[in-house]
Scaffold this motif. Structure first.
Motif, PDB file in Angstrom:
ATOM      1  N   GLY A 165      -5.812  10.254  10.367  1.00 53.18           N
ATOM      2  CA  GLY A 165      -5.584   8.749  10.335  1.00 53.18           C
ATOM      3  C   GLY A 165      -6.276   7.806   9.192  1.00 53.18           C
ATOM      4  O   GLY A 165      -7.441   8.404   8.552  1.00 53.18           O
ATOM      5  N   THR A 166      -5.696   6.805   8.592  1.00 55.22           N
ATOM      6  CA  THR A 166      -6.478   6.079   7.609  1.00 55.22           C
ATOM      7  C   THR A 166      -5.838   4.592   8.036  1.00 55.22           C
ATOM      8  O   THR A 166      -4.751   4.185   8.435  1.00 55.22           O
ATOM      9  CB  THR A 166      -5.545   6.291   6.203  1.00 55.22           C
ATOM     10  N   GLN A 167      -6.935   3.838   7.941  1.00 56.97           N
ATOM     11  CA  GLN A 167      -6.917   2.381   8.299  1.00 56.97           C
ATOM     12  C   GLN A 167      -6.023   1.555   7.386  1.00 56.97           C
ATOM     13  O   GLN A 167      -6.458   1.521   6.243  1.00 56.97           O
ATOM     14  CB  GLN A 167      -8.144   1.956   8.878  1.00 56.97           C
ATOM     15  N   VAL A 168      -5.045   0.644   8.038  1.00 59.74           N
ATOM     16  CA  VAL A 168      -4.440  -0.227   7.139  1.00 59.74           C
ATOM     17  C   VAL A 168      -4.921  -1.599   7.843  1.00 59.74           C
ATOM     18  O   VAL A 168      -4.398  -1.871   9.176  1.00 59.74           O
ATOM     19  CB  VAL A 168      -2.963  -0.112   7.320  1.00 59.74           C
ATOM     20  N   TYR A 223      -2.964   4.601  10.863  1.00 58.89           N
ATOM     21  CA  TYR A 223      -1.717   5.131  10.473  1.00 58.89           C
ATOM     22  C   TYR A 223      -2.055   6.624  10.529  1.00 58.89           C
ATOM     23  O   TYR A 223      -2.873   7.217   9.763  1.00 58.89           O
ATOM     24  CB  TYR A 223      -1.221   4.705   9.397  1.00 58.89           C
ATOM     25  N   TYR A 224      -0.996   7.323  11.066  1.00 58.81           N
ATOM     26  CA  TYR A 224      -1.205   8.889  11.086  1.00 58.81           C
ATOM     27  C   TYR A 224      -0.190   9.695  10.786  1.00 58.81           C
ATOM     28  O   TYR A 224       1.296   9.160  11.025  1.00 58.81           O
ATOM     29  CB  TYR A 224      -1.403   9.356  12.331  1.00 58.81           C
ATOM     30  N   CYS A 225      -0.475  10.651  10.066  1.00 56.07           N
ATOM     31  CA  CYS A 225       0.685  11.553   9.675  1.00 56.07           C
ATOM     32  C   CYS A 225       1.052  12.735  10.552  1.00 56.07           C
ATOM     33  O   CYS A 225      -0.202  13.043  11.112  1.00 56.07           O
ATOM     34  CB  CYS A 225       0.781  11.894   8.164  1.00 56.07           C
ATOM     35  N   ALA A 226       2.060  13.324  10.589  1.00 59.63           N
ATOM     36  CA  ALA A 226       2.448  14.366  11.914  1.00 59.63           C
ATOM     37  C   ALA A 226       3.330  15.289  11.360  1.00 59.63           C
ATOM     38  O   ALA A 226       4.362  14.733  10.660  1.00 59.63           O
ATOM     39  CB  ALA A 226       2.407  13.765  13.194  1.00 59.63           C
ATOM     40  N   VAL A 227       3.353  16.311  11.873  1.00 56.98           N
ATOM     41  CA  VAL A 227       4.226  17.499  11.750  1.00 56.98           C
ATOM     42  C   VAL A 227       4.519  18.215  12.951  1.00 56.98           C
ATOM     43  O   VAL A 227       4.114  18.426  13.903  1.00 56.98           O
ATOM     44  CB  VAL A 227       3.666  18.609  10.690  1.00 56.98           C
ATOM     45  N   ASN A 228       6.029  17.973  12.978  1.00 52.49           N
ATOM     46  CA  ASN A 228       6.881  18.794  14.213  1.00 52.49           C
ATOM     47  C   ASN A 228       7.277  20.189  13.817  1.00 52.49           C
ATOM     48  O   ASN A 228       8.102  20.395  13.137  1.00 52.49           O
ATOM     49  CB  ASN A 228       7.825  18.083  14.594  1.00 52.49           C
ATOM     50  N   SER A 229       6.596  21.159  14.199  1.00 51.73           N
ATOM     51  CA  SER A 229       6.963  22.687  14.098  1.00 51.73           C
ATOM     52  C   SER A 229       7.548  23.271  15.119  1.00 51.73           C
ATOM     53  O   SER A 229       7.646  24.620  14.880  1.00 51.73           O
ATOM     54  CB  SER A 229       5.671  23.337  13.431  1.00 51.73           C
ATOM     55  N   GLU A 230       7.556  22.733  16.206  1.00 55.78           N
ATOM     56  CA  GLU A 230       7.990  23.241  17.376  1.00 55.78           C
ATOM     57  C   GLU A 230       9.407  22.686  18.111  1.00 55.78           C
ATOM     58  O   GLU A 230       9.671  23.703  18.979  1.00 55.78           O
ATOM     59  CB  GLU A 230       6.723  23.392  18.442  1.00 55.78           C
ATOM     60  N   MET A 248       8.574  15.568   9.620  1.00 54.98           N
ATOM     61  CA  MET A 248       7.411  15.014   9.365  1.00 54.98           C
ATOM     62  C   MET A 248       7.493  13.306   9.482  1.00 54.98           C
ATOM     63  O   MET A 248       8.676  12.876   9.223  1.00 54.98           O
ATOM     64  CB  MET A 248       6.923  15.305   8.088  1.00 54.98           C
ATOM     65  N   ALA A 249       6.354  12.780  10.154  1.00 56.20           N
ATOM     66  CA  ALA A 249       6.561  11.440  10.278  1.00 56.20           C
ATOM     67  C   ALA A 249       5.220  10.695  10.128  1.00 56.20           C
ATOM     68  O   ALA A 249       4.216  11.280  10.140  1.00 56.20           O
ATOM     69  CB  ALA A 249       7.227  11.034  11.727  1.00 56.20           C
ATOM     70  N   TRP A 250       5.277   9.233  10.155  1.00 49.79           N
ATOM     71  CA  TRP A 250       4.117   8.484  10.081  1.00 49.79           C
ATOM     72  C   TRP A 250       4.294   7.674  11.439  1.00 49.79           C
ATOM     73  O   TRP A 250       5.342   7.019  11.743  1.00 49.79           O
ATOM     74  CB  TRP A 250       4.132   7.569   8.907  1.00 49.79           C
ATOM     75  N   PHE A 251       3.001   7.549  11.887  1.00 46.66           N
ATOM     76  CA  PHE A 251       2.633   6.876  13.211  1.00 46.66           C
ATOM     77  C   PHE A 251       1.662   5.825  13.010  1.00 46.66           C
ATOM     78  O   PHE A 251       0.956   6.109  12.106  1.00 46.66           O
ATOM     79  CB  PHE A 251       2.500   7.809  14.527  1.00 46.66           C
ATOM     80  N   ARG A 252       1.755   4.911  13.723  1.00 42.46           N
ATOM     81  CA  ARG A 252       0.519   3.993  13.763  1.00 42.46           C
ATOM     82  C   ARG A 252       0.064   3.429  15.402  1.00 42.46           C
ATOM     83  O   ARG A 252       0.873   3.515  16.221  1.00 42.46           O
ATOM     84  CB  ARG A 252       0.850   2.607  13.054  1.00 42.46           C
ATOM     85  N   GLN A 253      -1.074   3.348  15.304  1.00 44.53           N
ATOM     86  CA  GLN A 253      -1.711   2.755  16.627  1.00 44.53           C
ATOM     87  C   GLN A 253      -2.704   1.869  16.463  1.00 44.53           C
ATOM     88  O   GLN A 253      -3.575   1.933  15.659  1.00 44.53           O
ATOM     89  CB  GLN A 253      -2.187   3.932  17.270  1.00 44.53           C
ATOM     90  N   ALA A 254      -2.446   0.797  16.988  1.00 40.25           N
ATOM     91  CA  ALA A 254      -3.153  -0.439  17.115  1.00 40.25           C
ATOM     92  C   ALA A 254      -4.237  -0.553  18.252  1.00 40.25           C
ATOM     93  O   ALA A 254      -4.024   0.156  19.058  1.00 40.25           O
ATOM     94  CB  ALA A 254      -2.516  -2.040  17.033  1.00 40.25           C
ATOM     95  N   LEU A 291       0.970  -1.138   0.175  1.00 38.03           N
ATOM     96  CA  LEU A 291      -0.166  -0.051   0.036  1.00 38.03           C
ATOM     97  C   LEU A 291       0.875   1.167   0.048  1.00 38.03           C
ATOM     98  O   LEU A 291       2.207   1.225   0.517  1.00 38.03           O
ATOM     99  CB  LEU A 291      -0.868   0.156   1.255  1.00 38.03           C
ATOM    100  N   ARG A 292       0.309   2.202  -0.765  1.00 36.42           N
ATOM    101  CA  ARG A 292       1.127   3.560  -0.631  1.00 36.42           C
ATOM    102  C   ARG A 292       0.091   4.728   0.459  1.00 36.42           C
ATOM    103  O   ARG A 292      -1.139   5.053  -0.194  1.00 36.42           O
ATOM    104  CB  ARG A 292       1.439   4.042  -1.560  1.00 36.42           C
ATOM    105  N   LEU A 293       0.572   5.111   1.379  1.00 32.56           N
ATOM    106  CA  LEU A 293      -0.089   6.086   2.007  1.00 32.56           C
ATOM    107  C   LEU A 293       0.326   7.559   1.680  1.00 32.56           C
ATOM    108  O   LEU A 293       1.244   7.684   1.317  1.00 32.56           O
ATOM    109  CB  LEU A 293       0.073   5.935   3.542  1.00 32.56           C
TER     110      LEU A 293
END
Length: 125
Positions: free
Chosen positions: A118-121, A93-100, A34-40, A18-20
């Motif tokens: 988020g988007t479910q995988v 799966y979540y994307c996130a930005v660190n600006s601080e 910037m990063a991708w995180f995931r949470q089950a 898959l490509r997110l």
């Protein structure tokens, strides 16, 4: 203010790909990473892959060699190419930005101040 919207999730079988995508809009004076995180369900959010403002990439050990993070700066899109998927990759799966927070761990959720919905995988065996 930055708005993030993920897409590309879905259901695949073990070994699939898959490509997110994460489309960013809005403005911030600095983007340190910037990063991708995931949470089950029932688990903590974990960092999967991140990229700094100078292009340095970091991956969780569990996805090294299978996932690739990239970005299209012109279009303000962050990608996560996921290959050889396993059932244990199933998560939101979540994307996130660190600006601080400059000079901080790229895969630590506490360093990120903007998050997408988020988007479910789901990977089935």
């Amino acid at each position: 203010q930055v708005h993030l919207m993920e897409s590309g999730g879905g259901s695949v079988q073990t070994g699939g790909s898959l490509r997110l995508s994460c489309a960013a809009s809005g403005y911030t004076s600095h983007t340190y990473s910037m990063a991708w995180f995931r949470q089950a369900p029932g688990e903590e959010r974990e960092g999967v892959a991140g990229i700094t403002s100078v292009g340095f990439r970091t991956y969780a050990d569990s996805v090294k060699g299978r996932f690739t993070i990239s970005q299209d700066n012109a279009a303000n899109i962050l990608y996560l190419q996921m290959n050889s998927l396993k059932p244990e990759d199933t998560a939101m799966y979540y994307c996130a930005v660190n600006s601080e927070a400059p000079m901080t761990s790229v895969l630590s959720a506490k360093n990120y101040n903007y998050w997408g919905q988020g988007t479910q995988v789901t990977v089935s065996s």
